[in-house]
Design a protein around this motif. Structure first.
Motif, PDB file in Angstrom:
ATOM      1  N   PRO A 148       0.795  -1.237   0.000  1.00  0.00           N
ATOM      2  CA  PRO A 148       0.000   0.000   0.000  1.00  0.00           C
ATOM      3  C   PRO A 148       0.819   1.275   0.000  1.00  0.00           C
ATOM      4  O   PRO A 148       0.487   2.222  -0.729  1.00  0.00           O
ATOM      5  CB  PRO A 148      -0.827  -0.122   1.289  1.00  0.00           C
ATOM      6  CG  PRO A 148      -0.931  -1.584   1.540  1.00  0.00           C
ATOM      7  CD  PRO A 148       0.357  -2.184   1.056  1.00  0.00           C
ATOM      8  N   ASN A 149       1.882   1.329   0.800  1.00  0.00           N
ATOM      9  CA  ASN A 149       2.638   2.575   0.915  1.00  0.00           C
ATOM     10  C   ASN A 149       3.340   2.936  -0.395  1.00  0.00           C
ATOM     11  O   ASN A 149       3.291   4.074  -0.856  1.00  0.00           O
ATOM     12  CB  ASN A 149       3.648   2.470   2.057  1.00  0.00           C
ATOM     13  CG  ASN A 149       2.968   2.248   3.391  1.00  0.00           C
ATOM     14  OD1 ASN A 149       2.049   2.978   3.765  1.00  0.00           O
ATOM     15  ND2 ASN A 149       3.390   1.224   4.110  1.00  0.00           N
ATOM     16  N   ARG A 150       4.013   1.956  -0.990  1.00  0.00           N
ATOM     17  CA  ARG A 150       4.692   2.226  -2.263  1.00  0.00           C
ATOM     18  C   ARG A 150       3.680   2.496  -3.368  1.00  0.00           C
ATOM     19  O   ARG A 150       3.877   3.408  -4.195  1.00  0.00           O
ATOM     20  CB  ARG A 150       5.586   1.050  -2.661  1.00  0.00           C
ATOM     21  CG  ARG A 150       6.338   1.303  -3.965  1.00  0.00           C
ATOM     22  CD  ARG A 150       7.128   0.105  -4.414  1.00  0.00           C
ATOM     23  NE  ARG A 150       8.182  -0.234  -3.461  1.00  0.00           N
ATOM     24  CZ  ARG A 150       8.956  -1.306  -3.571  1.00  0.00           C
ATOM     25  NH1 ARG A 150       8.778  -2.158  -4.577  1.00  0.00           N
ATOM     26  NH2 ARG A 150       9.908  -1.544  -2.680  1.00  0.00           N
ATOM     27  N   PHE A 151       2.601   1.753  -3.411  1.00  0.00           N
ATOM     28  CA  PHE A 151       1.598   1.946  -4.457  1.00  0.00           C
ATOM     29  C   PHE A 151       1.055   3.381  -4.417  1.00  0.00           C
ATOM     30  O   PHE A 151       0.874   4.023  -5.450  1.00  0.00           O
ATOM     31  CB  PHE A 151       0.440   0.960  -4.285  1.00  0.00           C
ATOM     32  CG  PHE A 151       0.812  -0.491  -4.449  1.00  0.00           C
ATOM     33  CD1 PHE A 151       2.047  -0.878  -4.949  1.00  0.00           C
ATOM     34  CD2 PHE A 151      -0.093  -1.490  -4.090  1.00  0.00           C
ATOM     35  CE1 PHE A 151       2.387  -2.219  -5.100  1.00  0.00           C
ATOM     36  CE2 PHE A 151       0.240  -2.826  -4.248  1.00  0.00           C
ATOM     37  CZ  PHE A 151       1.476  -3.197  -4.739  1.00  0.00           C
ATOM     38  N   ARG A 152       0.786   3.877  -3.215  1.00  0.00           N
ATOM     39  CA  ARG A 152       0.244   5.223  -3.091  1.00  0.00           C
ATOM     40  C   ARG A 152       1.234   6.270  -3.575  1.00  0.00           C
ATOM     41  O   ARG A 152       0.869   7.229  -4.269  1.00  0.00           O
ATOM     42  CB  ARG A 152      -0.150   5.487  -1.635  1.00  0.00           C
ATOM     43  CG  ARG A 152      -0.690   6.883  -1.376  1.00  0.00           C
ATOM     44  CD  ARG A 152      -1.318   6.980   0.020  1.00  0.00           C
ATOM     45  NE  ARG A 152      -0.415   6.474   1.035  1.00  0.00           N
ATOM     46  CZ  ARG A 152       0.553   7.207   1.607  1.00  0.00           C
ATOM     47  NH1 ARG A 152       0.735   8.453   1.222  1.00  0.00           N
ATOM     48  NH2 ARG A 152       1.314   6.701   2.546  1.00  0.00           N
ATOM     49  N   ARG A 153       2.505   6.096  -3.251  1.00  0.00           N
ATOM     50  CA  ARG A 153       3.512   7.061  -3.666  1.00  0.00           C
ATOM     51  C   ARG A 153       3.706   7.056  -5.179  1.00  0.00           C
ATOM     52  O   ARG A 153       3.878   8.104  -5.798  1.00  0.00           O
ATOM     53  CB  ARG A 153       4.827   6.775  -2.938  1.00  0.00           C
ATOM     54  CG  ARG A 153       4.759   7.187  -1.479  1.00  0.00           C
ATOM     55  CD  ARG A 153       5.907   6.697  -0.667  1.00  0.00           C
ATOM     56  NE  ARG A 153       5.761   7.136   0.722  1.00  0.00           N
ATOM     57  CZ  ARG A 153       6.370   6.579   1.740  1.00  0.00           C
ATOM     58  NH1 ARG A 153       7.178   5.551   1.543  1.00  0.00           N
ATOM     59  NH2 ARG A 153       6.188   7.017   2.966  1.00  0.00           N
ATOM     60  N   LEU A 154       3.673   5.884  -5.771  1.00  0.00           N
ATOM     61  CA  LEU A 154       3.777   5.807  -7.227  1.00  0.00           C
ATOM     62  C   LEU A 154       2.576   6.481  -7.888  1.00  0.00           C
ATOM     63  O   LEU A 154       2.717   7.221  -8.867  1.00  0.00           O
ATOM     64  CB  LEU A 154       3.871   4.342  -7.666  1.00  0.00           C
ATOM     65  CG  LEU A 154       5.178   3.627  -7.321  1.00  0.00           C
ATOM     66  CD1 LEU A 154       5.054   2.132  -7.603  1.00  0.00           C
ATOM     67  CD2 LEU A 154       6.348   4.203  -8.117  1.00  0.00           C
ATOM     68  N   ALA A 155       1.384   6.225  -7.337  1.00  0.00           N
ATOM     69  CA  ALA A 155       0.172   6.816  -7.908  1.00  0.00           C
ATOM     70  C   ALA A 155       0.199   8.336  -7.793  1.00  0.00           C
ATOM     71  O   ALA A 155      -0.234   9.055  -8.708  1.00  0.00           O
ATOM     72  CB  ALA A 155      -1.061   6.249  -7.212  1.00  0.00           C
ATOM     73  N   GLU A 156       0.718   8.857  -6.670  1.00  0.00           N
ATOM     74  CA  GLU A 156       0.808  10.307  -6.497  1.00  0.00           C
ATOM     75  C   GLU A 156       1.695  10.946  -7.565  1.00  0.00           C
ATOM     76  O   GLU A 156       1.472  12.079  -7.984  1.00  0.00           O
ATOM     77  CB  GLU A 156       1.363  10.633  -5.108  1.00  0.00           C
ATOM     78  CG  GLU A 156       0.352  10.431  -3.992  1.00  0.00           C
ATOM     79  CD  GLU A 156       0.954  10.710  -2.629  1.00  0.00           C
ATOM     80  OE1 GLU A 156       2.199  10.709  -2.510  1.00  0.00           O
ATOM     81  OE2 GLU A 156       0.189  10.907  -1.675  1.00  0.00           O
ATOM     82  N   LYS A 157       2.725  10.207  -7.990  1.00  0.00           N
ATOM     83  CA  LYS A 157       3.641  10.712  -9.015  1.00  0.00           C
ATOM     84  C   LYS A 157       3.143  10.428 -10.425  1.00  0.00           C
ATOM     85  O   LYS A 157       3.773  10.841 -11.401  1.00  0.00           O
ATOM     86  CB  LYS A 157       5.017  10.069  -8.836  1.00  0.00           C
ATOM     87  CG  LYS A 157       5.689  10.391  -7.509  1.00  0.00           C
ATOM     88  CD  LYS A 157       6.987   9.597  -7.379  1.00  0.00           C
ATOM     89  CE  LYS A 157       7.659   9.821  -6.035  1.00  0.00           C
ATOM     90  NZ  LYS A 157       8.886   8.974  -5.892  1.00  0.00           N
ATOM     91  N   GLY A 158       2.029   9.699 -10.541  1.00  0.00           N
ATOM     92  CA  GLY A 158       1.512   9.336 -11.852  1.00  0.00           C
ATOM     93  C   GLY A 158       2.315   8.236 -12.517  1.00  0.00           C
ATOM     94  O   GLY A 158       2.237   8.051 -13.743  1.00  0.00           O
TER      95      GLY A 158
END
Length: 300
Positions: A172-182
């Motif tokens: 979850p943590n990495r997925f969210r950060r990647l999504a924030e960066k597009g």
């Protein structure tokens, strides 16, 4: 299973939080502050547990505290050098405890101490770790048991997620950060492993409950819900307007835990009937909202 020594629950007079600068430690400090519990946050800058002088300095902090919470670790433990460091850190903690015993001791371990199983795990499941991380925590549990004769609670969280996680581990943590960066979310395999994920705020709440009940015994910090990494990625990307690609990748090595890591949470319900873990969909949404309200803190 936990046995409560304070019924009704009573606020500890003072808590020393060892590892207060970490993900779980900082969440616990926030929770203690909300309930106006007196505490001393102890981070690496305050006491470096790798150094011999840490023993006397920690013993002095324990003298001023009713309860000691030990969270500090080099984690996740992936190398033999990290394992050695973590054992040395606990050696110094145990030496301090032998000088000055707290009234109550809480150790934050990990569900990695358990053997793999195709059935939901419980506090009674076999502790037979298959990773250095699990070996480290089980060894530290044994060390602390041998050094402390008073009430000891051991909390074993499963995969922890939430705002401000410093590890950026897969999930979850990495997925969210990647999504924030597009950026694309790349899964191991097709993301088919099913795991339990627990919100860091829930871990902090369980620690707070353990402290106020002066609990003794072992408890898993889990939700009883298993979700595939693919579904976690889909939940995360649903919070963003811009589309984020979710891609599979060739799997290297065996699937961790044979693709299944579930838990029986009967012990949580028995110990704290008023506590209900936050379901992952709600927890991911809450984490997203917090990160949007405090982007500067999240990006540091």
């Amino acid at each position: 299973m936990l046995k409560h020594l304070s019924l009704p629950p009573v606020k500890p007079k003072h808590v020393a939080v060892l590892g207060a600068g970490g993900f779980i430690g900082s969440a616990l400090c926030r929770r203690l502050a909300v309930d106006a519990v007196s505490f001393t946050p102890i981070g690496r800058r305050d006491i470096d547990l790798l150094l011999p002088e840490a023993v006397d300095r920690l013993a002095a902090e324990i003298l001023r505290a009713d309860a000691l919470v030990v969270i500090s670790a080099e984690a996740p433990c992936k190398t033999s050098e990290m394992l050695t460091h973590n054992i040395l850190m606990m050696q110094h903690v145990c030496a301090a405890i032998e000088i000055q015993q707290p009234a109550h001791l809480v150790y934050v371990s990990s569900d990695a101490v358990y053997a793999d199983s195709d059935q939901p795990l419980s506090e009674k499941s076999c502790a037979q770790p298959s990773s250095l991380h699990g070996v480290m925590h089980l060894a530290r549990e044994i060390m602390i048991r041998q050094s402390f004769a008073g009430p000891l609670a051991i909390l074993r969280p499963t995969l922890v997620y939430g705002e401000d996680d410093p590890h950026d581990g897969y999930g979850p943590n990495r997925f969210r950060r990647l999504a924030e960066k597009g950026e694309d979310i790349v899964l191991f395999g097709e993301g088919e492993e099913r795991r339990d994920h627990v919100l860091v705020d829930d871990v902090a709440t369980l620690l707070h409950l353990i402290l106020t009940h002066r609990s003794d015994g072992v408890l898993n910090a889990t939700t009883g819900e298993v979700t595939s990494f693919l579904d976690v990625a889909r939940m995360v990307t649903s919070h963003f307007d811009a589309p984020v690609m979710i891609k599979g990748s060739p799997r290297v090595g065996p699937m961790p835990h044979n693709g299944y890591r579930a838990f029986d949470i009967s012990a949580i319900h028995a110990a704290f009937p008023g506590f209900s873990p936050v379901p992952i969909a709600a927890g991911l949404r809450l984490t997203h909202l917090k990160s949007q309200r405090a982007p500067a803190k999240h990006e540091r």
